[in-house]
Structure formats: C-alpha cells, structure tokens
Design a protein around this motif. Structure first.
Motif, PDB file in Angstrom:
ATOM      1  N   TYR A 120       0.840  -1.197   0.000  1.00  0.00           N
ATOM      2  CA  TYR A 120       0.000   0.000   0.000  1.00  0.00           C
ATOM      3  C   TYR A 120       0.873   1.244   0.000  1.00  0.00           C
ATOM      4  N   SER A 121       0.241   2.327  -0.450  1.00  0.00           N
ATOM      5  CA  SER A 121       1.016   3.555  -0.640  1.00  0.00           C
ATOM      6  C   SER A 121       0.100   4.759  -0.427  1.00  0.00           C
ATOM      7  N   GLN A 122       0.321   5.810  -1.205  1.00  0.00           N
ATOM      8  CA  GLN A 122      -0.373   7.082  -0.939  1.00  0.00           C
ATOM      9  C   GLN A 122      -1.891   6.989  -1.001  1.00  0.00           C
ATOM     10  N   GLY A 123      -2.430   6.081  -1.792  1.00  0.00           N
ATOM     11  CA  GLY A 123      -3.874   5.944  -1.873  1.00  0.00           C
ATOM     12  C   GLY A 123      -4.486   5.546  -0.551  1.00  0.00           C
ATOM     13  N   VAL A 124      -3.699   4.900   0.282  1.00  0.00           N
ATOM     14  CA  VAL A 124      -4.144   4.563   1.639  1.00  0.00           C
ATOM     15  C   VAL A 124      -3.771   5.688   2.598  1.00  0.00           C
ATOM     16  N   ASN A 125      -2.543   6.166   2.472  1.00  0.00           N
ATOM     17  CA  ASN A 125      -2.010   7.107   3.473  1.00  0.00           C
ATOM     18  C   ASN A 125      -2.634   8.503   3.405  1.00  0.00           C
ATOM     19  N   GLN A 126      -2.876   8.993   2.187  1.00  0.00           N
ATOM     20  CA  GLN A 126      -3.291  10.398   2.033  1.00  0.00           C
ATOM     21  C   GLN A 126      -4.792  10.531   2.250  1.00  0.00           C
ATOM     22  N   SER A 127      -5.195  10.426   3.491  1.00  0.00           N
ATOM     23  CA  SER A 127      -6.621  10.359   3.801  1.00  0.00           C
ATOM     24  C   SER A 127      -6.851  10.845   5.217  1.00  0.00           C
ATOM     25  N   SER A 128      -8.048  11.402   5.450  1.00  0.00           N
ATOM     26  CA  SER A 128      -8.375  11.827   6.811  1.00  0.00           C
ATOM     27  C   SER A 128      -8.640  10.625   7.719  1.00  0.00           C
ATOM     28  N   SER A 129      -8.672   9.418   7.145  1.00  0.00           N
ATOM     29  CA  SER A 129      -8.709   8.206   7.970  1.00  0.00           C
ATOM     30  C   SER A 129      -7.553   7.281   7.577  1.00  0.00           C
ATOM     31  N   GLY A 130      -6.433   7.876   7.156  1.00  0.00           N
ATOM     32  CA  GLY A 130      -5.296   7.096   6.657  1.00  0.00           C
ATOM     33  C   GLY A 130      -4.748   6.121   7.681  1.00  0.00           C
ATOM     34  N   SER A 131      -4.624   6.551   8.931  1.00  0.00           N
ATOM     35  CA  SER A 131      -4.070   5.649   9.956  1.00  0.00           C
ATOM     36  C   SER A 131      -4.992   4.455  10.154  1.00  0.00           C
ATOM     37  N   ASP A 132      -6.289   4.689  10.150  1.00  0.00           N
ATOM     38  CA  ASP A 132      -7.233   3.573  10.301  1.00  0.00           C
ATOM     39  C   ASP A 132      -7.166   2.631   9.099  1.00  0.00           C
ATOM     40  N   LYS A 133      -6.985   3.186   7.918  1.00  0.00           N
ATOM     41  CA  LYS A 133      -6.856   2.329   6.731  1.00  0.00           C
ATOM     42  C   LYS A 133      -5.640   1.410   6.879  1.00  0.00           C
ATOM     43  N   VAL A 134      -4.536   2.005   7.334  1.00  0.00           N
ATOM     44  CA  VAL A 134      -3.326   1.196   7.527  1.00  0.00           C
ATOM     45  C   VAL A 134      -3.607   0.099   8.556  1.00  0.00           C
ATOM     46  N   ASN A 135      -4.223   0.469   9.676  1.00  0.00           N
ATOM     47  CA  ASN A 135      -4.461  -0.543  10.710  1.00  0.00           C
ATOM     48  C   ASN A 135      -5.473  -1.600  10.259  1.00  0.00           C
ATOM     49  N   ALA A 136      -6.402  -1.220   9.400  1.00  0.00           N
ATOM     50  CA  ALA A 136      -7.351  -2.220   8.878  1.00  0.00           C
ATOM     51  C   ALA A 136      -6.604  -3.282   8.068  1.00  0.00           C
ATOM     52  N   ILE A 137      -5.578  -2.859   7.328  1.00  0.00           N
ATOM     53  CA  ILE A 137      -4.751  -3.817   6.581  1.00  0.00           C
ATOM     54  C   ILE A 137      -3.931  -4.670   7.549  1.00  0.00           C
ATOM     55  N   LEU A 138      -3.298  -3.994   8.523  1.00  0.00           N
ATOM     56  CA  LEU A 138      -2.447  -4.722   9.472  1.00  0.00           C
ATOM     57  C   LEU A 138      -3.272  -5.728  10.268  1.00  0.00           C
ATOM     58  N   ASN A 139      -4.522  -5.370  10.608  1.00  0.00           N
ATOM     59  CA  ASN A 139      -5.398  -6.299  11.341  1.00  0.00           C
ATOM     60  C   ASN A 139      -5.483  -7.646  10.633  1.00  0.00           C
ATOM     61  N   CYS A 140      -5.651  -7.610   9.315  1.00  0.00           N
ATOM     62  CA  CYS A 140      -5.834  -8.853   8.556  1.00  0.00           C
ATOM     63  C   CYS A 140      -4.565  -9.711   8.599  1.00  0.00           C
ATOM     64  N   HIS A 141      -3.421  -9.064   8.511  1.00  0.00           N
ATOM     65  CA  HIS A 141      -2.173  -9.832   8.550  1.00  0.00           C
ATOM     66  C   HIS A 141      -1.891 -10.351   9.955  1.00  0.00           C
ATOM     67  N   LEU A 142      -2.254  -9.572  10.973  1.00  0.00           N
ATOM     68  CA  LEU A 142      -2.029 -10.041  12.345  1.00  0.00           C
ATOM     69  C   LEU A 142      -2.972 -11.199  12.675  1.00  0.00           C
ATOM     70  N   ALA A 143      -4.217 -11.119  12.243  1.00  0.00           N
ATOM     71  CA  ALA A 143      -5.186 -12.172  12.564  1.00  0.00           C
ATOM     72  C   ALA A 143      -4.784 -13.511  11.963  1.00  0.00           C
ATOM     73  N   THR A 144      -4.094 -13.465  10.838  1.00  0.00           N
ATOM     74  CA  THR A 144      -3.695 -14.703  10.149  1.00  0.00           C
ATOM     75  C   THR A 144      -2.243 -15.086  10.437  1.00  0.00           C
ATOM     76  N   GLY A 145      -1.518 -14.212  11.135  1.00  0.00           N
ATOM     77  CA  GLY A 145      -0.093 -14.473  11.358  1.00  0.00           C
ATOM     78  C   GLY A 145       0.719 -14.397  10.075  1.00  0.00           C
ATOM     79  N   ARG A 146       0.137 -13.833   9.041  1.00  0.00           N
ATOM     80  CA  ARG A 146       0.850 -13.720   7.757  1.00  0.00           C
ATOM     81  C   ARG A 146       1.669 -12.434   7.767  1.00  0.00           C
ATOM     82  N   ILE A 147       2.730 -12.503   8.480  1.00  0.00           N
ATOM     83  CA  ILE A 147       3.565 -11.299   8.644  1.00  0.00           C
ATOM     84  C   ILE A 147       4.986 -11.731   9.004  1.00  0.00           C
ATOM     85  N   GLY A 148       5.937 -11.055   8.393  1.00  0.00           N
ATOM     86  CA  GLY A 148       7.335 -11.277   8.755  1.00  0.00           C
ATOM     87  C   GLY A 148       7.842 -12.668   8.438  1.00  0.00           C
TER      88      GLY A 148
END
Ligand code: SF4
Length: 874
Positions: free
Chosen positions: A284-312
């Motif tokens: 993800y890049s500016q289309g997610v970040n450049q937003s008045s809810s950008g931080s929430d968009k990022v965390n919504a993505i991270l939530n999915c990877h954390l829930a599945t352990g698909r990270i790192g």
C-alpha cells in the motif's frame, strides 16, 4: 562495474535502485542500473534511466542570495543564525521551524533533527514525508509499537498473492512493479489484485481489479477480516502474541460493505483468494495514506495480517512503499515533528534523557512539534516567524497551496536551501542557500525495505553550492554549539548516528545499526547496501514473524475500526471527487525531471481525467480545457476523457507549478484537512466542480529559447531542441504578429505568417540564418498540428514549418509512449494493426518500444487490450 563507474543510488522514489554512474568529464553523466544492488538487480525505470539529462547547470542556484543580492557564505550563514537567534530570544523556540524533505540524505536529516530537537529546544521540524507516509508511521506504531516495515522486496516475488491497494506501482514504483511482473511471468499461478478507484497502468498485471469508492478502504478490509474468521484462516497460535482481536472483529462485522460500492461477486472473489492464500503480501502507498482516515486504513490492513499471522515470514506481510528516496531514513532519524531519533519517543522521559546525555543537549522539547499543515498555518498566523525550508516546494505541494504561499509571503524570515532559486517557494525566500544536487552529494539513504545504500558524489559542486550537512553544521556552530556540530564529513555524522542507535537498541527498540558505528572513512566510502538492523548479533532479516512486538505489552495490537468517509462531501456545488497523484515520467514539482526532454515528452501538459458520461453531460469534448474549482482554489486543465476513472470522480496530476503551468497547481484545490492521528492531509478526496473553459483562442508554440506565454492557461515543457508550450485565453490579442514577436523576444531574422483572421487562425514561423527559432499556431479550437514533429523542428531548417504536419505520406507518430526510444502511440497502433502484433514483446521486437527500461510496458499492454474494442467501434 567497469572502470570509471561509481556506485550510487537513484534520486527519486523509495524503491532505492542502485545506479552506476560514469561522468563524461564535461559535466554530464552516463547512468545504468547496478546489477548488484538488491533493490533493482540492474533494472531502472524511465526516470532513473534519464537521470543523466537532469544534471546540467541550467537554472542552478550557484551563490547565496540575500534579499535579491548575491552575498558570500559567511554573510549568509551569519544572517540565518542571527535571524533564528533573535527570533528565539524574542518569541521562544517554538517561533522557529525547519521544513525539510525526503530528498535529504540521512546525515543531513540527522543534523537538522539534532539542531531543532537537541539545541533549539523545539520539535518544530517536519518533512514533506508527512504528505507521503505519515499514516503508515502512525499505523505501524499503533499495531507494532514501532515504525517498521516487516518484510523485504523478495517477499513480493515469493508471494502467491500480491494485493496492491492505493498504489499505482507501475508508475510510482516501477522497478518493484517489474519485479512482480517478472515473478508472475515465471509463476503464472501467482495472483495480483489491484484495489484502486481508478483503472491505472498497474491494472495491467491484475487478475482482479476492485474499483472501490474513494475512502472506503476500512470497510473493505473490515469485510476481509470478517471473511478471514468465517473462512477459518485465523491463526490462533499467532494470536497469543496479539491483543484486540475480539473487539476488532466485532466492529469489523458491523461494517457496511456497501460503502465500497463494489460488486458483491468481486468482493467474494477477493475475500476467497485472500483467505485461501497463505503467502500474501499487501502493498500500500499514498492511496491509503493520504486520507483523513489514513491511519485507520493502515491498521485495517495490518489487522488482517495479524489475525492470520501472515507477517514477517517469506512471501507474506503488509508492505508500505515510501514515495521518496530517503523517506525511510527521515523516519529513522526522527525527522518528523512527533518522533525522536532512532525510533525513540519524544514523549518518553527515559528516551529524552538518554538522548540529552548522548548529545549533551542544551534544550530538548517535551512535546511534539507542529506537523506540516499545522506548521504552515502557524506561519500564516505569525506564530512561526522564521522558517528554513530545505529541498522542498511547499508553495506548490502542500494542500491549500495558495494559503501556504500567502503565509510564506507574510513570514518575517524565510530561508530556502535548494539547487535552484526558480521554484514557487524559493521565489518567496529572503535568503537563498545554494545546495549541492543529487550527483554532487555524499551520504546514505534508506529505501522501503530498510536497505541503507550509499549515495556518492561523482560531479564537482558547481559555483558556491555546499552540501546540506555542511550548511546545517555551520549553522549549528554559528548558533554557538561548536562542539556538538564539529563535523567535517558525512562519515563522521553517520558514525555518531550509528552510535546513537545502540542506545535505542539498549531500550529494546528495533532500530539498531550500532554495528556500523566504527566504520572508518574508507569503510564508509566502500559501504555496500545493507538492510537494518546491523548489530553484533543480527544483520537484516524480517520482523514480527517470531511474534515479538515493541509495544509496552510486547504484543501486537489489533484495532477496532469504524469506517469514516472523506471529510468533505460532494454535493450540488462541488459534485466531483478530486483525486491527485503522480504520472509515470515526472517527479514531484519537476525541478529535475522537467529538465529532461525525454521525460517531458510522455505527458507534456497537465490534465484532468474525466469519465465520458460526465464529459458528455458537461459538453466537454476531447482536448477541451476545463475549469476545476474547489472551496480552496481554481485550476484550468486539459480534459482527458477516459473510463479509467469512475463517473463522478476526476483525477489530476500534482507536478505542475507556477514555473511550468501556473493555472495547474492542483494542490491549491486540496483542503487542509488531515488524519487526526498522523496529521497526513487528505490529498486524494477533495471535492470539485468541473466546467468547460470557453477559450477565445488556443495556441501551440515551440522555440529554441525558453518563453512564457501571457495567457489564462499555459503549460511549458522541455524538448530536445528547446521548449514547447500549450496556451489559451479568453480574450484575443489585438495583433497576433506583435504578440508573437513579444512572446519569443526575437529581433531580426525572417518571419513567415499565415493568417486567416475571419476563421481565427494564425501561424508564424521565425527563422534566423536558415534555422527555425520559433513557431506559433493559433486556432479557435484546440490546435490540430503534429506536436512532437513540430517540437523536433526547432533549430533545424524546417522550411515547411507552417504546415504543422508531415506530408500526406508520412503519418503522425502521435504522443510519445516509449520515452527511451521516442515511439509515439500512432506508430505503435499502426504497427499492431499492419503487422498483426499480439504481445508487448512483439511490439518491442518491431519498434524497440518497451525494450529498455520497461516503464511503458503497461501502456503497450493497454493499447493491445483496447484494440478489438477500437475496431468494433469503427
Ligand atoms: Fe529510481 Fe525508478 Fe528505481 Fe524509483 S523505480 S528508484 S525512480 S529507477
């Protein structure tokens, strides 16, 4: 690497490609991709390939200038220090600010941060990276307890599913796009999903394109989280390392997927693919970040990877790609107003105390400084009275850019360090400081996958230009902090920075490059690319796959997220959603890429992408000009009617400035609203009205010398032989011949004129000593001439220039698609039809297009894909 070549790093995007540079001894530079650099393995995109065209000295700032008068460095730095010293004495440390840039090298950034946060005693240092990825920083810190990209570029190739969301990777990070394309070609089972309101060039690689409604990312990824749970993909073992799963899921279940406006069948396919594919990377890049809810968009993505352990782990994880060459380095040194150096926290007293001791700091702030939008608003209110702007152009690039310009006009003292004095911002400066450019400076940068690379000086500093680290250190010494800023080389700065990171490591933080603190000058000179961390016990690798996080609890945090729409709503007055972004061959405000004729040939004019249905309703025809207005500003742009955008949505590029197209400063239309956590502006969801601009005349001109039309609308671009410009106005000049003479400032020579005033057409060509100096074409509708052909005539004999086109037997090559070989769209379409070309490779074999840097390959693929529809239409 062959003899005479020097290893360095590309000046542009956050991919951080390695380049091999060979100076030609006359100020020029040959450039090729470094086959040994891990980011690009020899590849370069069109921008990197043409870096050599950008290093000439035209428009360079060569001497310090104070209030319009050339001064020496001693006077310049003494003035800078005196103005800051006096302002701080009278109004306190928060009355001054630095606004810096992801163009700075890490060593420059480190000193700027040390000055402001350790000695001036304010945290009023922010960077244009705030406009780029601050929401990712905030999202990472909320979820992981640290701002760290978990994976590596190799993960993009090892993944079985790559999701590209809010990222036009094909144009903005082309070499990563090429790496994914090559991986997909080698493993056709690999899947790519693009999530973007626009059908961008990146969709060429997509098995699935989700044109979601602007700002609905949280609803989409909440839906995915719910599907992960119902699909049985939750990783219970990994959740031992994660807090917040139940609350995040419960909130996600309440999200309305209708907000995305996506076809339910598309959603089902995407969710099923994601849930069933273990090796998934979400880029993800500016289309997610450049937003008045950008931080929430990022965390919504991270939530999915954390829930599945698909990270790192290999081939899986969330992956933020940074916009600028050293945005990541800036994050690491604490270049943002809300961070300290080396991932330490400004609001943590232990971190502050450790840093105070290490720096022997005189004054340290205990609270965050002003983030970019707030900073310039404070300038406008007169609360910040002295500002030093380094390598960035906020009078163009900030939201509400006209207000930022006015704020700087009213500021007591503005200093600008840059390579040129001819930017919208530099023109507002009291003090101009000439800086060394990309090929003249030495230091390090960090790319999007944490790889630190050397940038090396290969050209001499022109005139009195000085490196940024030197300017900052000299300023520190003049401010009275001689010992703390007693640096004589970037290597010394780097060693101090690496040593400081051992303190960060001592606190158990992840950013630790203490293994590099004892590099000798020779080691630093030879330093190969290295991914951090670099300690006695660890080098590089991935983060978080082991379930270890950097929050107080040591666990990752999933967040319960409720979707929020963009802050401004469309309505009767402003019915369109305005998206802004980059194009393939330009970079930021064009101070470098705008020098390249090859790069300027791709899209030579600012434009507004508009859906055919909207164009029809507004009676806007192809190539017409349109007026775009928002509550904050007004632009005139060329209409580009395309179904790449959805009805009700428009897109405009952000590159054009007061120097290149004054009516197209698109950020003047963007509201200064920000994400409440990250402070990042909402640059992709402004509201706007669009209407046809009824011009009294349209014109196209070329000349060997730079010229500036006097007109409501003009856009100027480089050509191989000079300059070209489009322009238009509502009122016609009384005398076109006089206008033309004035425009080109030509004395003498031979003038040919073809004028039909009844029809409103006028053509003029100026020759001197048998060579075409300039030509002007005027018509009452958009001028129909062969632009690239005419642009190539300047400086040649061109006896038939007034015809404006090749002979009947010589077809118009059309606008350039392949910058490397100058191949136009009509040439490509003709070859496809006449020769029955069926693939991008076949086009390459026939015309060379797409066979060098490869940046145009997605556009070639789109031409092939569209051909049947075009034939059917005919
Ligand atoms: Fe430079 Fe292009 Fe590589 Fe980005 S992808 S670093 S612009 S060559």
């Amino acid at each position: 690497m062959s003899a005479g070549e020097v290893r360095s790093t590309c000046a542009y995007c956050g991919v951080g490609c390695g380049v091999l540079l060979r100076p030609d001894g006359a100020g020029g530079l040959a450039v090729r991709g470094d086959p040994e650099h891990p980011a690009n393995l020899g590849r370069l995109c069109s921008k990197g390939t043409n870096l050599g065209e950008t290093v000439d000295l035209e428009d360079r700032l060569l001497h310090p200038v104070l209030n319009g008068t050339r001064v020496d460095w001693d006077t310049a730095i003494e003035t800078l220090a005196a103005r800051f010293r006096d302002t701080i004495a009278a109004h306190g440390p928060d009355s001054v600010a630095f606004y810096v840039s992801g163009q700075l090298l890490t060593e420059d950034y480190y000193l700027a941060n040390k000055l402001m946060k350790g000695f001036i005693g304010s945290a009023n240092i922010d960077t244009n990276s705030r406009l780029c990825m601050a929401s990712t920083v905030a999202g990472h810190k909320r979820a992981f307890g640290t701002d760290t990209v978990p994976g590596t570029y190799e993960d993009l190739e090892e993944a079985d599913l790559v999701v590209l969301t809010g990222s036009n990777l094909a144009w903005c990070h082309p070499v990563l796009f090429q790496r994914i394309a090559a991986a997909k070609a080698a493993r056709p089972d690999m899947r790519v999903v693009v999530i973007d309101p626009r059908r961008t060039a990146t969709c060429d690689l997509a098995d699935l394109h989700l044109p979601l409604a602007p700002g609905s990312d949280v609803a989409l990824f909440n839906g995915l989280l719910a599907a992960i749970q119902t699909g049985g993909a939750v990783n219970d073992a990994f959740l031992e390392n994660v807090d917040g799963f139940d609350a995040a899921l419960a909130t996600a279940r309440q999200s309305d997927l209708g907000l995305t406006a996506l076809d339910p069948e598309l959603l089902r396919q995407f969710f099923q693919l994601w849930v069933r594919t273990e090796k998934v990377v979400t880029v993800y890049s500016q289309g997610v970040n450049q937003s008045s809810s950008g931080s929430d968009k990022v965390n919504a993505i991270l939530n999915c990877h954390l829930a599945t352990g698909r990270i790192g782990r290999p081939g899986m994880g969330p992956f933020s790609v940074t916009g600028q060459p050293n945005a990541m380095g800036g994050r690491e040194v604490g270049g943002l107003a809300n961070t300290l150096a080396c991932h330490m926290d400004i609001e943590n007293p232990d971190h502050r105390q450790a840093l105070r001791q290490f720096w022997d700091a005189e004054a340290m702030p205990e609270k965050q400084g002003l983030k970019a939008v707030d900073m310039f608003q404070a300038v406008g209110r007169g609360e910040i009275r002295a500002i030093w702007i380094i390598h960035t152009n906020p009078a163009v690039s900030m939201p509400d850019a006209d207000a930022v310009k006015a704020a700087l006009e009213g500021c007591d003292f503005v200093a600008v360090s840059d390579v040129t004095g001819q930017t919208d911002t530099a023109r507002l400066a009291h003090l101009l400081l000439p800086a060394t450019g990309w090929a003249e400076k030495s230091g390090t940068v960090t790319n999007s996958d944490r790889t630190i690379s050397r940038q090396r000086a290969v050209l001499p500093a022109p005139g009195e230009a000085r490196p940024d680290w030197w300017q900052l250190a000299e300023f520190g010494r003049r401010m009275g902090w001689a010992q703390a800023f007693d640096f004589t080389s970037p290597a010394e700065v780097f060693r101090e920075y690496a040593a400081l990171s051992s303190i960060s490591g001592g606190f158990g933080l992840d950013f630790d490059i203490s293994g590099l603190q004892d590099l000798s000058d020779a080691d630093y000179d030879q330093m190969a690319p290295v991914r951090w961390p670099v300690t006695a016990g660890r080098k590089g690798g991935r983060f978080f796959g082991d379930g270890r996080f950097f929050t107080a609890s040591g666990k990752a945090q999933m967040l319960a997220l409720t979707p929020r729409p963009p802050q401004a709503s469309t309505g009767k007055r402003y019915p369109f959603r305005l998206n802004t972004g980059r194009i393939r061959d330009q970079w930021h405000t064009m101070t470098r890429t705008g020098k390249s004729a090859k790069l300027s040939g791709h899209l030579a004019e600012p434009f507004l992408e508009l859906h055919p249905a909207d164009a029809k309703a507004l009676k806007i025809t192809p190539s017409a000009l349109v007026t775009v207005t928002s509550p904050h500003g007004r632009s005139i742009l060329r209409a580009l009617i395309t179904d790449r955008v959805q009805p009700g949505e428009v897109f405009a590029p952000m590159h054009w400035t007061g120097e290149t197209a004054p009516s197209a400063r698109i950020d003047a239309l963007v509201a200064p609203v920000t994400d409440p956590v990250s402070g990042q502006p909402e640059s992709k969801a402004a509201v706007a009205a669009v209407q046809r601009y009824d011009a009294g005349f349209y014109a196209f001109a070329v000349a060997t010398q730079r010229f500036t039309p006097q007109a409501d609308y003009w856009a100027r671009a480089r050509t191989a032989q000079g300059w070209r410009a489009e322009f238009a106005g509502s009122s016609l000049p009384e005398d076109w011949t006089a206008y033309a003479c004035d425009l080109f400032q030509l004395d003498g020579g031979e003038m040919q004129i073809l004028s039909d005033l009844r029809r409103g057409t006028f053509r003029a060509a100026f020759h001197r000593e048998g060579r075409l100096q300039a030509a002007l074409f005027v018509a009452p509708e958009p001028v129909a001439v062969m632009r690239d052909y005419i642009a190539g005539l300047a400086g040649t004999e061109a006896p038939q220039a007034l015809a404006g086109r090749l002979g009947a037997d010589q077809p118009d090559p059309g606008p350039v698609i392949c910058s490397c070989f100058g191949v136009g769209v009509n040439t490509i379409l003709t070859a496809i039809e006449d020769q029955g070309l069926m693939s991008v490779d076949a086009i390459g074999a026939a015309l060379q297009a797409g066979t060098n840097c490869g940046s145009c390959r997605p556009e070639l693929a789109e031409l092939l894909a569209r051909l049947p529809a075009r034939e059917a239409a005919e």
